[in-house]
Write an enzyme that holds these catalytic residues in place. Structure first.
Site, PDB file in Angstrom:
ATOM      1  N   HIS A 256       0.849  -1.212  -0.014  1.00  0.00           N
ATOM      2  CA  HIS A 256      -0.298  -0.288   0.121  1.00  0.00           C
ATOM      3  C   HIS A 256       0.970   1.304   0.527  1.00  0.00           C
ATOM      4  O   HIS A 256       0.105   2.608  -0.235  1.00  0.00           O
ATOM      5  CB  HIS A 256      -0.846   0.638   1.172  1.00  0.00           C
ATOM      6  CG  HIS A 256      -0.544   0.387   2.505  1.00  0.00           C
ATOM      7  ND1 HIS A 256       0.660  -1.012   3.425  1.00  0.00           N
ATOM      8  CD2 HIS A 256      -0.094   1.483   2.944  1.00  0.00           C
ATOM      9  CE1 HIS A 256       0.560   0.323   4.381  1.00  0.00           C
ATOM     10  NE2 HIS A 256       0.723   0.981   4.135  1.00  0.00           N
ATOM     11  N   ASP A 257       1.673   1.544   0.207  1.00  0.00           N
ATOM     12  CA  ASP A 257       3.073   2.711   0.943  1.00  0.00           C
ATOM     13  C   ASP A 257       4.017   2.496  -0.539  1.00  0.00           C
ATOM     14  O   ASP A 257       5.365   3.187  -0.372  1.00  0.00           O
ATOM     15  CB  ASP A 257       3.027   2.115   2.130  1.00  0.00           C
ATOM     16  CG  ASP A 257       2.748   3.438   3.382  1.00  0.00           C
ATOM     17  OD1 ASP A 257       1.355   3.569   2.615  1.00  0.00           O
ATOM     18  OD2 ASP A 257       2.827   3.057   4.004  1.00  0.00           O
ATOM     19  N   LYS A 260       5.515   5.779  -1.636  1.00  0.00           N
ATOM     20  CA  LYS A 260       6.228   6.383  -0.928  1.00  0.00           C
ATOM     21  C   LYS A 260       7.994   6.607  -1.483  1.00  0.00           C
ATOM     22  O   LYS A 260       8.775   7.121  -1.747  1.00  0.00           O
ATOM     23  CB  LYS A 260       6.033   5.763   0.528  1.00  0.00           C
ATOM     24  CG  LYS A 260       5.395   6.523   1.111  1.00  0.00           C
ATOM     25  CD  LYS A 260       5.581   6.579   2.735  1.00  0.00           C
ATOM     26  CE  LYS A 260       4.176   7.016   3.187  1.00  0.00           C
ATOM     27  NZ  LYS A 260       4.259   6.380   4.783  1.00  0.00           N
ATOM     28  N   HIS A 285       1.728   9.644  -2.659  1.00  0.00           N
ATOM     29  CA  HIS A 285       1.650   8.218  -2.658  1.00  0.00           C
ATOM     30  C   HIS A 285       1.254   7.260  -2.649  1.00  0.00           C
ATOM     31  O   HIS A 285       1.128   6.326  -3.557  1.00  0.00           O
ATOM     32  CB  HIS A 285       3.112   7.652  -0.802  1.00  0.00           C
ATOM     33  CG  HIS A 285       1.240   7.757   0.012  1.00  0.00           C
ATOM     34  ND1 HIS A 285       1.448   8.678   0.679  1.00  0.00           N
ATOM     35  CD2 HIS A 285       1.448   6.498   0.137  1.00  0.00           C
ATOM     36  CE1 HIS A 285       0.212   8.117   1.897  1.00  0.00           C
ATOM     37  NE2 HIS A 285       0.540   6.438   1.127  1.00  0.00           N
ATOM     38  N   HIS A 312      -6.747   3.211   0.511  1.00  0.00           N
ATOM     39  CA  HIS A 312      -5.982   3.510   2.414  1.00  0.00           C
ATOM     40  C   HIS A 312      -6.341   4.633   2.798  1.00  0.00           C
ATOM     41  O   HIS A 312      -6.374   4.348   3.916  1.00  0.00           O
ATOM     42  CB  HIS A 312      -4.548   2.071   2.227  1.00  0.00           C
ATOM     43  CG  HIS A 312      -4.159   3.297   2.766  1.00  0.00           C
ATOM     44  ND1 HIS A 312      -3.367   3.431   0.842  1.00  0.00           N
ATOM     45  CD2 HIS A 312      -2.816   3.720   3.182  1.00  0.00           C
ATOM     46  CE1 HIS A 312      -2.090   3.968   1.178  1.00  0.00           C
ATOM     47  NE2 HIS A 312      -1.704   4.116   2.719  1.00  0.00           N
ATOM     48  N   HIS A 313      -6.382   6.026   2.362  1.00  0.00           N
ATOM     49  CA  HIS A 313      -6.431   6.850   2.501  1.00  0.00           C
ATOM     50  C   HIS A 313      -8.029   7.405   3.173  1.00  0.00           C
ATOM     51  O   HIS A 313      -8.636   8.912   2.896  1.00  0.00           O
ATOM     52  CB  HIS A 313      -5.150   8.542   1.974  1.00  0.00           C
ATOM     53  CG  HIS A 313      -4.206   7.780   3.333  1.00  0.00           C
ATOM     54  ND1 HIS A 313      -4.087   7.936   4.091  1.00  0.00           N
ATOM     55  CD2 HIS A 313      -3.160   7.526   2.929  1.00  0.00           C
ATOM     56  CE1 HIS A 313      -2.675   7.821   4.988  1.00  0.00           C
ATOM     57  NE2 HIS A 313      -2.238   7.073   3.685  1.00  0.00           N
ATOM     58  N   ASP A 341      -4.308   0.820   9.353  1.00  0.00           N
ATOM     59  CA  ASP A 341      -2.671   1.530   9.548  1.00  0.00           C
ATOM     60  C   ASP A 341      -2.715   3.463   9.929  1.00  0.00           C
ATOM     61  O   ASP A 341      -1.682   3.399  11.174  1.00  0.00           O
ATOM     62  CB  ASP A 341      -2.729   2.678   7.271  1.00  0.00           C
ATOM     63  CG  ASP A 341      -1.604   3.342   6.897  1.00  0.00           C
ATOM     64  OD1 ASP A 341      -0.676   3.024   7.325  1.00  0.00           O
ATOM     65  OD2 ASP A 341      -2.462   4.587   7.125  1.00  0.00           O
TER      66      ASP A 341
END
Lengths: 447, 447
Positions: A256-257, A260, A285, A312-313, A341
């Site tokens: 998921h990240d 970044k 990101h 996810h955000h 998260d």
């Protein structure tokens, strides 16, 4: 004339009777042969389509026992690099692995020489190791042990069956023949299952490494993706996800990240609060994760990874980013990742603050229901056993707590802890007091 | 009495004759049955151990033609997502893929309905598409087309055989029976080969993405790992590496700079020359690559990846880093990566300089033999066709040049270019002049 003729006829009859007798015997044999081939063909179908290593080993075990009417069966796989034979035994709570030197005992002899061993009583053979019988109270008698050979005729394992149930208790020629054909099928498929297993392990390993290195760009987020993945899988357990769903969630969480990688180091590792434009830069990101993941190849049942990772955000009230999706339009797995998260971010140190006290973290999860979080997911998160949450927080893994802690936490879910801590010491049972004290101790023990 | 007895005997003989006749027929059938099962069991062994998708499709094709004495065979695989049937045809220079809508023609009918079609002359069936025959001059007559079903009874493809060589030219019941059993085996294994193929594609995809994102941290090195990998594979071709060696080299090259994840961005993207301590910091990426790769899981034949990736900055005279290994103590694949890495660095822009003229780059490779580079590897690199080198430089891929350039470069290796350019215009043939001019044009055309 009539007498002579009668004698001739008599002879003709005898000839014919002899022939029919022979033909009948031949037919019996052919039918018997066909029966065996049919059985093997039907087994072959099941064996040849199993690509999961553990399931295949169980299947070979079951088929061998049934086919040879044997009481027990062990399938040993040769690990040439380590010089060992290993065997997995499925138990109620997972599986245990036995490993022996590749030349030890009867199985070792078969593995190293490639010769079969068929004995009516194992105790008459000095190579037989009676220790297992002693420990389990079992009495091994008839034993048939054969090599599993691949197409290149290399021995890649050993099948061993114990104690024939009928026919005088010993394995005969037909048993040997049957087990030989079964072993060939098994060997063939075992190589395929190992190939699949290794490819799967390599894929998992590179995805996990990637997640770990992305996190490690900022020392303070080290282990973040791994812990988020573990929290997600705990929720998946509560929601009774099947294996395919768990895999989809696991890879989405690990990756998921990934975006970044495109965030500037100065912003990523900045001490203190971020300026508005820096915060906006960090937010990119999510879109970048989704874009990079979209360009990757995932098989059909994993194709939703970019969509889920990219969500996810989002927040259920539509105030998240990047799409401001709301409620059910956010994929369920995205909603699960959202809470995992935030939970990990709040329970760990950040550049601009220390870990938040656990009871405050849980209060936020509760109060953000229908705002940031899906209430169903919050409920599922609160149903996760305390021991699992604590072990992930402290050890980045499940099942790593000392036995005493496991015992203290038994029967308590995260929601029980939250309820107890909210009620305060006076309103707690003795068990709850121990639970609260020990969990908070563990939580604060992290350096 | 004797007459009566003779009549009775006569009857007995007739009964026995009837019985033997029946038994003989039964035996014939059983033997025939067994012959088929034996053939199929032997085929099954070969089919069931093939996990490479292309090889499996070729094998099914060959087995079906042999078993049914058919002139041609096509195996179509269903791509449900795209709604297409595809078939791969191996040709001299690689393979070509045919794709048709999943409900088109005879194969489409079989794929969508799951029904078999067996016709003596395809031209009598309106669903048959004669265009292929028209284009190739072939005359399709007898046609048998059957679905391939997996264990869940889903149709996952279609096998079609054309023109029976004997038996009056049409396919009979026994052919149908044979093809049905073969199709079941094929379907089973096809699913396994697809599973392996997809896992392999996923692994490749994540490794390539990872390499690309590491390079992309510094825009100026974008595409570096990919090009280094392609140069390495060109050298591998010259050294007649087998597929396993090529795979090992490919993954090592793709991952060789992974350790750059640990290099500070400010140093990585610094404009101008690096200070000593900055240079030392950048050098740590080799050790870091090796350390990270060592923690990853690679199957046996790929286990040397960390060692090889960790050797890409060694020099044969022992003046490289991090181990100052010399000569043969540097893995051959590490020595190959060494030259590919330098070649790409010099032919591309760096923060502190523009791309170096190609003739100067090649002069450095030549003069650094026995110092930085292994002469064998330099020789192999100079033997690579100019067209491949040029295509990688300009397009980050092989085989992307326009046809005119391919024709200009035909028959010239990189060493020929270097020799021609060194001799100067007056000493070049007309072909060499075109070669030099066009290569340098392409080289300078990059933005």
């Amino acid at each position: 004339m009539s007498d002579l003729s009668s004698a001739e006829l008599q002879k003709q009859i005898e000839d014919l009777q002899r022939e029919t007798k022979l033909l009948r015997a031949e037919r019996e044999e052919l039918i018997d042969d066909k029966r065996i081939t049919d059985i093997l063909l039907s087994k072959s179908d099941a064996i040849a389509s199993e690509t999961d290593l553990d399931k295949l080993l169980t299947l070979i075990n079951d088929e061998a026992r049934e086919l040879l009417e044997a009481d027990r069966c062990t399938v040993f796989v040769l690990d040439d690099e380590k010089g060992e034979l290993w065997s997995r035994v499925a138990t109620g709570i997972g599986r245990s692995e036995i490993r022996i030197p590749k030349d030890m005992g009867i199985a070792g002899h078969v593995a190293t020489t490639g010769e079969s061993i068929n004995i009516p009583d194992a105790y008459d053979d000095p190579r037989f190791n009676r220790d297992v019988d002693k420990a389990t109270g079992y009495r091994t008698r008839a034993l048939l042990c054969m090599p599993m050979r691949n197409r290149q005729q290399d021995t890649i394992g050993v099948v061993q069956v114990l104690n024939k149930k009928e026919w005088g208790g010993r394995f005969d020629d037909k048993d040997e023949k049957l087990l030989e054909i079964l072993s060939t099928m098994a060997a063939n498929q075992l190589e395929i299952a190992q190939l699949v297993d290794e490819l799967q392990k390599m894929f998992d390993s590179v995805v996990e490494t990637l997640a770990a290195t992305i996190d490690a760009r900022d020392p303070i987020t080290a282990g973040h993706s791994k812990r988020v993945t573990l929290y997600c899988l705990q929720v998946a357990e509560q929601l009774n996800f099947d294996q395919k769903q768990k895999d989809l969630l696991r890879y989405s969480a690990l990756l998921h990240d990934y975006g970044k990688i495109g965030v500037r180091e100065a912003v990523l590792t900045k001490d203190g609060r971020l300026e508005d434009d820096e915060y906006k830069h960090i937010q990119t990101h999510v879109v970048l994760s989704k874009e990079i993941l979209r360009k990757m190849y995932f098989r059909k049942d994993l194709r939703a990874i970019p969509e889920i990772a990219g969500a996810h955000h989002e927040k259920v009230d539509g105030s998240g980013y990047p799409k401001q999706s709301a409620g059910d339009t956010i994929p369920l797995m995205g909603r699960i990742m959202g809470i995992a998260d935030v939970f990990d971010a709040l329970t760990y140190k950040r550049h601009y603050r220390d870990p938040m006290p656990i009871e405050r973290v849980l209060k936020i999860l509760e109060s953000e229901q229908n705002k940031h979080f899906d209430p169903l997911v919050v409920r599922s998160f609160f149903s996760v056993p305390v021991s699992n949450i604590a072990s992930i927080i402290v050890h980045d893994a499940v099942g790593r707590l000392p036995k005493e802690d496991e015992e203290t936490f038994t029967r308590y879910a995260l929601g029980d802890f939250y309820s107890a801590v909210t009620r305060g010491k006076d309103q707690q049972s003795e068990g709850e007091r121990r639970l609260v004290e020990r969990f908070i101790d563990l939580y604060n023990s992290r350096s």
